[in-house]
Structures are given as structure tokens and as C-alpha cells.
Design a protein around this motif. Structure first.
Motif, PDB file in Angstrom:
ATOM      1  N   SER A 209       0.846  -1.191   0.000  1.00 11.02           N
ATOM      2  CA  SER A 209       0.000   0.000   0.000  1.00 11.02           C
ATOM      3  C   SER A 209       0.880   1.239   0.000  1.00 11.02           C
ATOM      4  CB  SER A 209      -0.923   0.003   1.217  1.00 11.02           C
ATOM      5  OG  SER A 209      -0.177   0.071   2.420  1.00 11.02           O
ATOM      6  N   ALA A 210       0.405   2.295  -0.634  1.00 12.74           N
ATOM      7  CA  ALA A 210       1.203   3.512  -0.780  1.00 12.74           C
ATOM      8  C   ALA A 210       1.624   4.115   0.559  1.00 12.74           C
ATOM      9  CB  ALA A 210       0.435   4.532  -1.622  1.00 12.74           C
ATOM     10  N   PRO A 211       0.735   4.248   1.551  1.00 10.32           N
ATOM     11  CA  PRO A 211       1.171   4.846   2.827  1.00 10.32           C
ATOM     12  C   PRO A 211       2.252   4.026   3.527  1.00 10.32           C
ATOM     13  CG  PRO A 211      -1.225   4.864   2.639  1.00 10.32           C
ATOM     14  CD  PRO A 211      -0.726   4.012   1.533  1.00 10.32           C
ATOM     15  N   VAL A 212       2.117   2.687   3.486  1.00  9.63           N
ATOM     16  CA  VAL A 212       3.097   1.839   4.164  1.00  9.63           C
ATOM     17  C   VAL A 212       4.467   1.962   3.502  1.00  9.63           C
ATOM     18  CG1 VAL A 212       3.705  -0.545   4.719  1.00  9.63           C
ATOM     19  CG2 VAL A 212       1.357   0.234   4.993  1.00  9.63           C
ATOM     20  N   VAL A 213       4.487   1.858   2.182  1.00 12.06           N
ATOM     21  CA  VAL A 213       5.759   1.918   1.469  1.00 12.06           C
ATOM     22  C   VAL A 213       6.386   3.298   1.598  1.00 12.06           C
ATOM     23  CG1 VAL A 213       6.820   1.773  -0.821  1.00 12.06           C
ATOM     24  CG2 VAL A 213       5.109   0.100  -0.134  1.00 12.06           C
ATOM     25  N   ARG A 214       5.567   4.348   1.498  1.00 20.47           N
ATOM     26  CA  ARG A 214       6.100   5.708   1.609  1.00 20.47           C
ATOM     27  C   ARG A 214       6.716   5.945   2.983  1.00 20.47           C
ATOM     28  NH1 ARG A 214       5.400  10.154  -1.453  1.00 20.47           N
ATOM     29  NH2 ARG A 214       5.929  12.129  -0.470  1.00 20.47           N
ATOM     30  N   GLU A 215       6.029   5.483   4.031  1.00 21.67           N
ATOM     31  CA  GLU A 215       6.573   5.656   5.383  1.00 21.67           C
ATOM     32  C   GLU A 215       7.865   4.878   5.564  1.00 21.67           C
ATOM     33  OE1 GLU A 215       5.243   4.845  10.045  1.00 21.67           O
ATOM     34  OE2 GLU A 215       3.880   4.402   8.391  1.00 21.67           O
ATOM     35  N   LYS A 216       7.909   3.674   5.012  1.00 25.49           N
ATOM     36  CA  LYS A 216       9.109   2.853   5.153  1.00 25.49           C
ATOM     37  C   LYS A 216      10.287   3.480   4.433  1.00 25.49           C
ATOM     38  CE  LYS A 216      11.453  -0.763   6.340  1.00 25.49           C
ATOM     39  NZ  LYS A 216      11.839  -0.981   7.742  1.00 25.49           N
TER      40      LYS A 216
ATOM     41  N   ASP B 118      21.741  18.281   4.872  1.00 24.17           N
ATOM     42  CA  ASP B 118      20.429  17.781   5.268  1.00 24.17           C
ATOM     43  C   ASP B 118      19.353  18.147   4.244  1.00 24.17           C
ATOM     44  OD1 ASP B 118      21.579  16.759   7.551  1.00 24.17           O
ATOM     45  OD2 ASP B 118      21.118  18.533   8.765  1.00 24.17           O
ATOM     46  N   ALA B 119      19.463  19.334   3.676  1.00 22.71           N
ATOM     47  CA  ALA B 119      18.446  19.756   2.707  1.00 22.71           C
ATOM     48  C   ALA B 119      18.455  18.861   1.475  1.00 22.71           C
ATOM     49  CB  ALA B 119      18.685  21.212   2.304  1.00 22.71           C
ATOM     50  N   LEU B 120      19.651  18.553   0.975  1.00 22.72           N
ATOM     51  CA  LEU B 120      19.751  17.670  -0.185  1.00 22.72           C
ATOM     52  C   LEU B 120      19.216  16.286   0.134  1.00 22.72           C
ATOM     53  CD1 LEU B 120      20.710  17.081  -3.061  1.00 22.72           C
ATOM     54  CD2 LEU B 120      22.991  16.610  -2.127  1.00 22.72           C
ATOM     55  N   CYS B 121      19.568  15.763   1.312  1.00 28.59           N
ATOM     56  CA  CYS B 121      19.060  14.444   1.707  1.00 28.59           C
ATOM     57  C   CYS B 121      17.535  14.444   1.775  1.00 28.59           C
ATOM     58  CB  CYS B 121      19.650  14.042   3.053  1.00 28.59           C
ATOM     59  SG  CYS B 121      21.405  13.623   2.984  1.00 28.59           S
ATOM     60  N   GLY B 122      16.981  15.525   2.318  1.00 27.15           N
ATOM     61  CA  GLY B 122      15.528  15.605   2.402  1.00 27.15           C
ATOM     62  C   GLY B 122      14.869  15.580   1.026  1.00 27.15           C
ATOM     63  N   ARG B 123      15.446  16.310   0.089  1.00 31.43           N
ATOM     64  CA  ARG B 123      14.873  16.319  -1.267  1.00 31.43           C
ATOM     65  C   ARG B 123      14.983  14.949  -1.920  1.00 31.43           C
ATOM     66  NH1 ARG B 123      17.764  21.212  -1.615  1.00 31.43           N
ATOM     67  NH2 ARG B 123      19.330  20.219  -2.956  1.00 31.43           N
ATOM     68  N   LEU B 124      16.140  14.334  -1.788  1.00 35.79           N
ATOM     69  CA  LEU B 124      16.321  13.020  -2.414  1.00 35.79           C
ATOM     70  C   LEU B 124      15.420  11.969  -1.780  1.00 35.79           C
ATOM     71  CD1 LEU B 124      20.203  12.918  -2.906  1.00 35.79           C
ATOM     72  CD2 LEU B 124      18.436  13.421  -4.593  1.00 35.79           C
ATOM     73  N   ASP B 125      15.299  11.996  -0.451  1.00 36.23           N
ATOM     74  CA  ASP B 125      14.398  11.046   0.211  1.00 36.23           C
ATOM     75  C   ASP B 125      12.953  11.286  -0.212  1.00 36.23           C
ATOM     76  OD1 ASP B 125      16.462   9.814   1.509  1.00 36.23           O
ATOM     77  OD2 ASP B 125      16.269  10.984   3.342  1.00 36.23           O
ATOM     78  N   GLY B 126      12.594  12.552  -0.391  1.00 34.01           N
ATOM     79  CA  GLY B 126      11.246  12.846  -0.868  1.00 34.01           C
ATOM     80  C   GLY B 126      11.012  12.308  -2.264  1.00 34.01           C
ATOM     81  N   HIS B 127      12.013  12.487  -3.137  1.00 38.26           N
ATOM     82  CA  HIS B 127      11.885  11.933  -4.491  1.00 38.26           C
ATOM     83  C   HIS B 127      11.795  10.411  -4.456  1.00 38.26           C
ATOM     84  CE1 HIS B 127      12.352  15.878  -5.913  1.00 38.26           C
ATOM     85  NE2 HIS B 127      13.680  15.951  -5.931  1.00 38.26           N
ATOM     86  N   ALA B 128      12.593   9.778  -3.584  1.00 34.97           N
ATOM     87  CA  ALA B 128      12.553   8.316  -3.475  1.00 34.97           C
ATOM     88  C   ALA B 128      11.179   7.850  -2.978  1.00 34.97           C
ATOM     89  CB  ALA B 128      13.656   7.830  -2.537  1.00 34.97           C
ATOM     90  N   SER B 129      10.615   8.581  -2.008  1.00 34.06           N
ATOM     91  CA  SER B 129       9.282   8.225  -1.506  1.00 34.06           C
ATOM     92  C   SER B 129       8.232   8.395  -2.591  1.00 34.06           C
ATOM     93  CB  SER B 129       8.937   9.082  -0.290  1.00 34.06           C
ATOM     94  OG  SER B 129       9.858   8.868   0.758  1.00 34.06           O
TER      95      SER B 129
ATOM     96  N   ALA C 282       8.620   5.496  -5.025  1.00 30.00           N
ATOM     97  CA  ALA C 282       8.117   4.245  -4.455  1.00 30.00           C
ATOM     98  C   ALA C 282       6.592   4.237  -4.423  1.00 30.00           C
ATOM     99  CB  ALA C 282       8.679   4.050  -3.051  1.00 30.00           C
ATOM    100  N   GLU C 283       6.009   5.377  -4.047  1.00 29.90           N
ATOM    101  CA  GLU C 283       4.545   5.461  -4.021  1.00 29.90           C
ATOM    102  C   GLU C 283       3.962   5.292  -5.419  1.00 29.90           C
ATOM    103  OE1 GLU C 283       0.987   8.513  -2.547  1.00 29.90           O
ATOM    104  OE2 GLU C 283       3.104   9.021  -2.261  1.00 29.90           O
ATOM    105  N   TYR C 284       4.600   5.916  -6.406  1.00 31.31           N
ATOM    106  CA  TYR C 284       4.115   5.772  -7.779  1.00 31.31           C
ATOM    107  C   TYR C 284       4.192   4.317  -8.244  1.00 31.31           C
ATOM    108  CZ  TYR C 284       4.201   5.881 -12.859  1.00 31.31           C
ATOM    109  OH  TYR C 284       3.963   5.606 -14.181  1.00 31.31           O
ATOM    110  N   LEU C 285       5.320   3.656  -7.968  1.00 29.74           N
ATOM    111  CA  LEU C 285       5.477   2.265  -8.393  1.00 29.74           C
ATOM    112  C   LEU C 285       4.450   1.359  -7.732  1.00 29.74           C
ATOM    113  CD1 LEU C 285       9.377   1.958  -8.389  1.00 29.74           C
ATOM    114  CD2 LEU C 285       7.872   2.107 -10.371  1.00 29.74           C
ATOM    115  N   VAL C 286       4.247   1.572  -6.419  1.00 31.65           N
ATOM    116  CA  VAL C 286       3.296   0.728  -5.705  1.00 31.65           C
ATOM    117  C   VAL C 286       1.872   0.991  -6.189  1.00 31.65           C
ATOM    118  CG1 VAL C 286       2.265   0.331  -3.456  1.00 31.65           C
ATOM    119  CG2 VAL C 286       4.725   0.432  -3.677  1.00 31.65           C
TER     120      VAL C 286
END
Length: 396
Positions: free
Chosen positions: A86-93, A318-329, A332-336
Motif C-alpha cells: 500500500s502507498a502509505p506503508v511503502v512511503r513511510e518505510k 540535510d536539505a539535499l538528503c531531504g529532497r532526495l528522500d522525498g523523491h525516493a518516496s 516508491a509510491e508511484y510504483l506501488v
């Protein structure tokens, strides 16, 4: 584990037989053994009914896994899709995994960066070796040339040139040309004088030609030096005006656009276009292959340095990490969301292909040991329950 459970059942049966018609006091042990047998047989039936028909008898609601494996596969598919894909579970993980920092810590180590560059070099080399000259020539002649012939390039080239002039991006090229021209003129005074001399009249004396050639050389050097050093030189402005006018005409002047298109068609239809493109590609390919095959080469070393620098930046930005983690989430949400249901069907499709008895055997091999504890516990609990019931009966 089956043998252990069976041994407890046999122990209860033997105890029951040995305590029949015994003097007072033995009836408590007899009642416990009797209840232990009942509990052991009941749990044996329950465990066995999951995987096969007890004693081969066609009892309803037995052999559940072999007869209902398709329904179990669908239920397992729905369970995984709802609770794991599910999108919420995968996004949170993904968000809590801090992928960017993990990647940064991994890439910051030299051996890991070298490994990534090595694998990339292997892929690039393999891809370049796969492409043949015939493939490149066919692509140019059958795909690239027809597409360019049908696509108007004058407006696009005009807009691109206008942007280049507006951003003063061409000044760098101008500086390079002026610097190279100045250097060439300083190193080739005799050649300039000789060229000027060849244009002189036959009746002109040699000494005069020489003086004129030297004068022309000095004037050229002086002019190029002034243009190079003066940012507001009239020649620079004239070039800017020329390029701006050319960019505007390429976009809006019909005659200019037709001239550009005719020039494009002539270039594309020239017999040497495809061979030239192939030759350029071969030169580029050979250069790339040689660069990636050299372990200590400049290209690979720069790649390693770039990856290490990127990894170290991920650890402190930290800002770059936040953006990249957001893109990864988001990814992942799109794929799921898009493919999660299809991925989950792998479970039901795989279970449906299994034979019923084979499915039951596989599952029993994985969980059967724990299920045999149910029989063991049933025997023990039954004995305790029988002892408790008999004790209450005696007291009442």
C-alpha cells in the motif's frame, strides 16, 4: 516432532490401560491419561486436516490446503497488497529508511566508489562494443536523416541562437578564437607577409612587398589585441548585432528560413553525410572505450572522485538528503500505486501453478514443526484438564 507427539499419545494410552480398575487414588491418573488421549487425538485431527484427509476418509472441511489453495493464494495476495504494497506503508518505510544518507555513507568509501565506476565502465564498454558501423549508418540514413529533413530546424536554431546571444554565452567562444588568432599571428609573421606578397602587383619591388606585409601583420596583431582586451569594442558589438539579426531572421523571415532549410537538405543529402557521421561515431567510441578501459585513467579517476564527493555531501547536506528522500518516496509510491496489484498477483499465480499435494507438502515442511507442538500441547493440556475435571467431580 511427529514421533514425539505420537510417543506422548502412546504414553497416555499405556498409562490409561495400566491404571484401569486400580485401587483408590489411581483413578486420578487414569482420568488424566484418558483426557490426554482425547486431546492428542483431537489436535492430531485438526493438524492433519490442514494438509490431508485424516486416515483418507472423505470428511468435510479436511485437506484444506490442497482443496482450497487457489482461494488461499488469492487471500494471501490481497493481504500482501493491502498491508505491504500500500502507498502509505511503502512511503513511510522509504522515508524512515534514510536512503540518501545510507547511499552517501556507502559512496564515501573509496572502494565502493571505485566499484560503481568499474561496473559503469563495464556496462559502457559492453554497450559501445555491441553497436556496429552498419547499425550506426542505418540509423543515420533511415531514422535521423528523414526525421531532420521533415523537421523545420530554422525556428529552433534561431531561438537557440537568440538565447545564446541574450545570455552572452558566445563570448567564451569569441575569447577562444581571439586568443588563438593572436597567438597564431605572433607565431606566423613570415607567413602573413608571404601571403600579402603573393597579392602584390608584379611590378612592385620585393622590399616594398616586405614592408607592406610587415605593416599588415602589425595592424592585424594590433586589431586583434584591441578586440580581445576591450569588451566594448565596435567589432564585438557588430558581431553581437549580426548574430541577433541572424537569429531573428531565422525565426521570422520567410526567405531566410527557406535558405536555412535548403542548406539543411543539401547537407543531409550529401553522399558523405552518413560516412562522416559513422567516422565521427567510431572516433568517439574508440576514445570512450580506451578511457573506460584504463583503470587508473583520468576519466575513471574523476568519476570516483565525483562519487566520493557526492557521498560526502549527502552526509552533511540535510536539505539535499531531504529532497532526495522525498523523491525516493514519491517514486516508491508511484510504483506501488501503479504496479503493486500486478506484483501481488505473482503470489496467487505461483500458488495456482502448484500441485495441491505438493503445496501441502511444502507448507507442512515449513510450518509443520510448530504445528506438531499443537499436538504435544493438546496432550499435556488434555491431561491437566482431565485431572482437574475428575478432581472437581470427586470433591462435589
Amino acid at each position: 516432532m511427529r514421533l514425539l507427539a505420537l510417543a506422548l499419545l502412546l504414553l497416555a494410552a499405556v498409562t490409561y490401560l495400566l491404571t484401569l480398575d486400580r485401587p483408590a487414588g489411581w483413578e486420578f491418573l487414569n482420568a488424566a491419561a484418558e483426557a490426554a488421549m482425547v486431546g492428542a487425538l483431537a489436535d492430531w485431527f485438526a493438524v492433519t486436516a490442514l494438509f490431508r484427509r485424516p486416515l483418507g476418509l472423505p470428511i468435510p472441511h479436511t485437506a484444506i490446503i490442497p482443496t482450497r489453495k487457489e482461494a488461499l493464494g488469492r487471500s494471501l495476495e490481497e493481504f500482501v497488497a493491502a498491508n505491504f504494497l500500500s502507498a502509505p506503508v511503502v512511503r513511510e518505510k522509504v522515508a524512515s529508511a534514510e536512503l540518501s544518507r545510507r547511499v552517501g555513507a556507502w559512496l564515501a568509501k573509496p572502494e565502493h566508489a571505485e566499484r560503481v565506476v568499474g561496473e559503469a565502465a563495464r556496462l559502457v564498454r559492453g554497450g559501445l562494443n555491441v553497436l556496429r558501423d552498419d547499425d550506426v549508418t542505418a540509423f543515420v540514413q533511415q531514422v535521423l536523416v528523414p526525421r531532420l529533413r521533415d523537421e523545420p530546424v530554422s525556428p529552433l536554431a534561431g531561438r537557440l541562437l537568440a538565447d545564446v546571444v541574450a545570455e552572452d554565452a558566445h563570448h567564451g567562444v569569441v575569447e577562444v578564437v581571439l586568443t588563438e588568432a593572436h597567438t597564431w599571428l605572433l607565431d606566423n609573421e613570415a607567413l602573413v607577409a608571404e601571403v600579402v606578397g603573393t597579392r602584390a602587383p608584379r611590378w612592385s619591388p620585393h622590399w616594398l612587398d616586405t614592408r607592406v606585409g610587415r605593416r599588415v601583420h602589425r595592424e592585424l596583431v594590433t586589431w586583434v589585441t584591441e578586440v580581445r582586451e576591450q569588451r566594448d569594442h565596435p567589432a564585438r558589438k557588430a558581431l553581437d548585432d549580426l548574430l541577433s539579426r541572424l537569429a531573428d531572421e531565422m525565426q521570422h523571415d520567410t526567405e531566410m528560413r527557406q535558405r536555412v532549410e535548403r542548406l539543411k537538405v543539401r547537407l543531409l543529402e550529401h553522399p558523405q553525410t552518413a560516412p562522416t557521421a559513422t567516422a565521427l561515431w567510431n572516433a568517439l567510441r574508440r576514445g570512450l572505450i580506451e578511457a573506460v578501459e584504463e583503470p587508473d585513467g583520468l576519466l575513471r579517476q574523476r568519476g570516483v572522485d565525483a562519487l566520493r564527493a557526492f557521498g560526502e555531501r549527502l552526509l552533511r547536506d540535510d536539505a539535499l538528503c531531504g529532497r532526495l528522500d522525498g523523491h525516493a518516496s514519491d517514486a516508491a509510491e508511484y510504483l506501488v500505486t501503479s504496479f503493486g496489484a500486478e506484483v501481488a498477483t505473482v503470489i496467487s499465480d505461483t500458488v495456482n501453478r502448484w500441485d495441491g499435494k505438493e503445496t501441502a507438502r511444502k507448507i507442512e515442511l515449513h510450518v509443520g514443526r510448530d504445528l506438531q507442538f499443537i499436538r504435544i500441547n493438546g496432550t499435556v493440556v488434555g491431561a491437566l484438564a482431565g485431572l482437574a475435571i475428575h478432581t472437581v467431580s470427586v470433591l462435589l
